[in-house]
Design an enzyme around this catalytic site. Structure first.
Site, PDB file in Angstrom:
ATOM      1  N   ARG A  68       1.220   3.231  -3.134  1.00  0.00           N
ATOM      2  CA  ARG A  68       0.194   4.257  -3.390  1.00  0.00           C
ATOM      3  C   ARG A  68       0.642   5.585  -2.773  1.00  0.00           C
ATOM      4  O   ARG A  68       0.545   6.635  -3.398  1.00  0.00           O
ATOM      5  CB  ARG A  68      -1.139   3.799  -2.804  1.00  0.00           C
ATOM      6  CG  ARG A  68      -2.305   4.796  -2.940  1.00  0.00           C
ATOM      7  CD  ARG A  68      -3.582   4.099  -2.494  1.00  0.00           C
ATOM      8  NE  ARG A  68      -4.706   4.980  -2.277  1.00  0.00           N
ATOM      9  CZ  ARG A  68      -5.564   5.377  -3.204  1.00  0.00           C
ATOM     10  NH1 ARG A  68      -5.392   4.992  -4.461  1.00  0.00           N
ATOM     11  NH2 ARG A  68      -6.583   6.162  -2.922  1.00  0.00           N
ATOM     12  N   HIS A 109       0.829  -1.207   0.000  1.00  0.00           N
ATOM     13  CA  HIS A 109       0.000   0.000   0.000  1.00  0.00           C
ATOM     14  C   HIS A 109       0.865   1.260   0.000  1.00  0.00           C
ATOM     15  O   HIS A 109       0.432   2.318  -0.459  1.00  0.00           O
ATOM     16  CB  HIS A 109      -0.937   0.010   1.212  1.00  0.00           C
ATOM     17  CG  HIS A 109      -1.987   1.077   1.148  1.00  0.00           C
ATOM     18  ND1 HIS A 109      -3.048   1.025   0.253  1.00  0.00           N
ATOM     19  CD2 HIS A 109      -2.142   2.227   1.838  1.00  0.00           C
ATOM     20  CE1 HIS A 109      -3.806   2.095   0.409  1.00  0.00           C
ATOM     21  NE2 HIS A 109      -3.277   2.841   1.359  1.00  0.00           N
ATOM     22  N   HIS A 126     -10.383   9.739  -4.501  1.00  0.00           N
ATOM     23  CA  HIS A 126     -10.880  10.245  -3.233  1.00  0.00           C
ATOM     24  C   HIS A 126     -12.209  10.968  -3.429  1.00  0.00           C
ATOM     25  O   HIS A 126     -12.471  11.529  -4.493  1.00  0.00           O
ATOM     26  CB  HIS A 126      -9.867  11.204  -2.602  1.00  0.00           C
ATOM     27  CG  HIS A 126      -8.714  10.502  -1.956  1.00  0.00           C
ATOM     28  ND1 HIS A 126      -7.552  11.150  -1.581  1.00  0.00           N
ATOM     29  CD2 HIS A 126      -8.543   9.200  -1.604  1.00  0.00           C
ATOM     30  CE1 HIS A 126      -6.716  10.275  -1.038  1.00  0.00           C
ATOM     31  NE2 HIS A 126      -7.290   9.091  -1.044  1.00  0.00           N
TER      32      HIS A 126
END
Length: 380
Positions: free
Chosen positions: A328, A325, A351
């Site tokens: 990202r 992760h 988002h």
């Protein structure tokens, strides 16, 4: 009107008082009146008490916290994705119910809820996680308010724990130079694995979530425009030991992102190699074939994440080990340091708003005060 005259001259009043929020059964109240006028007064006064939240004493009972929690979970199961529900269910059953299981909804006070949060902090849980747990506690009490079981929310004045430090602690990322050190292990015969090279490069230069990346199919990739459609995610259902393709995390996660030309070429190379690899397993490559697939199984997420740490140690790369992760996060850092606009970054990440991006990555943005001062100097 549900008033019926009886054979003895009196009147029977049958009053419906809605549905029991916990059992799901209809609540009824029956009274006997001496006259038609008295029957009407009983009917309207009882209904008025009900709508004002003052139920007749015969209908009142102390609902347990456990009953409301189960009702809360039943509602959530209908409202959210299965993967999200499993997370909520696990938190309620493992973190919340054991503490409040012997309590009634009406007996729980603000201090009880505050003390509960204190116990979570003593377990050294991160503030972001504690705030998530407390949001579900609040949700259970919100349900009690909606169902007229409570008139005031006992945790209304309890503020969220500040989570900025938690987020900053979790934000680990690689610079382009560090990523280059890592990705070169796939090019110099140290570790020949074209799938991993493509997978990690795609993650670093797109910032997509792992579930989104694993769900991608070749029809989602337009090699002429270098665009990738993100419209689904692959979720692991541990109880069933299987994967489920669902819609992305939020509606705004449905998006189209443009990839750089070198990454686009890398995907084309992988597509050719994947075709040959899958044929060895008797699998035909089609537009519906998942991009990141190299055999008959779904790639193991844990292995893909752990491999990064193992490689850093094995090949003495002299870079901090990160999990999958964090690629990202690395992409976001890359965009920020390239001077990219916050709105574009937010869109690319999927988002809900730029506020979400700032809440998570705000501390990575450079301080603009010096730039402002320099511009003011130019006005003199």
């Amino acid at each position: 009107m549900p008033i019926r005259k009886l054979s003895n001259g009196k009147y029977r009043v049958d009053i419906s008082l809605g549905i029991d929020p916990i059992t799901g059964k209809r609540r009824r109240k029956t009274k006997i009146a001496n006259s038609s006028k008295e029957a009407e007064e009983i009917y309207y006064s009882t209904r008025r008490e009900y709508h004002n939240g003052d139920l007749p004493s015969t209908l009142k009972r102390s609902y347990s916290f456990k009953e409301l929690a189960e009702k809360f979970l039943a509602i959530k199961k209908r409202e959210v994705k299965l993967s999200t529900f499993r997370t909520i269910e696990n938190i309620v059953n493992s973190k919340i119910l054991p503490y409040f299981k012997n309590s009634t909804i009406k007996s729980i006070t603000y201090n009880d809820i505050y003390q509960y949060r204190e116990t979570l902090q003593k377990d050294n849980l991160k503030h972001t996680y504690i705030n998530k747990v407390m949001a579900y506690v609040k949700g259970i009490f919100d349900l009690a308010i909606e169902e007229n079981l409570l008139s005031e929310h006992p945790s209304k004045k309890l503020k969220k724990l500040k989570n900025k430090n938690d987020i900053e602690e979790n934000i680990k990322f690689w610079t382009p130079e560090q990523f280059q050190k890592f990705i070169t292990i796939f090019d110099d015969n140290k570790y020949k694995d074209f799938f991993k090279k493509t997978f990690y490069t795609f993650a670093y230069f797109t910032g997509v979530r792992m579930g989104e990346q694993l769900a991608l199919e070749w029809e989602d990739f337009n090699k002429y425009t270098n665009e990738i459609k993100i419209n689904k995610t692959l979720t692991l259902i541990k109880q069933a030991n299987d994967f489920l393709v669902t819609s992305p995390k939020t509606p705004s996660s449905n998006r189209v992102i443009t990839v750089n030309k070198k990454l686009s070429s890398l995907l084309e190379e992988w597509k050719d190699q994947q075709k040959k690899t899958l044929e060895e397993y008797g699998i035909q490559q089609t537009d519906k074939t998942r991009i990141f697939k190299f055999n008959h199984r779904t790639p193991n997420r844990t292995h893909l994440s752990e491999f990064i740490k193992q490689a850093c140690e094995k090949y003495k790369l002299d870079i901090p080990p990160i999990n999958i992760h964090a690629l990202r996060h690395s992409h976001v850092s890359l965009l920020i340091n390239s001077g990219e606009d916050i709105y574009i970054i937010s869109q690319r990440l999927g988002h809900t708003s730029t506020n979400t991006t700032y809440d998570i990555y705000g501390h990575l943005f450079p301080n603009r005060q010096k730039e402002l001062a320099d511009r003011l100097d130019n006005l003199f």
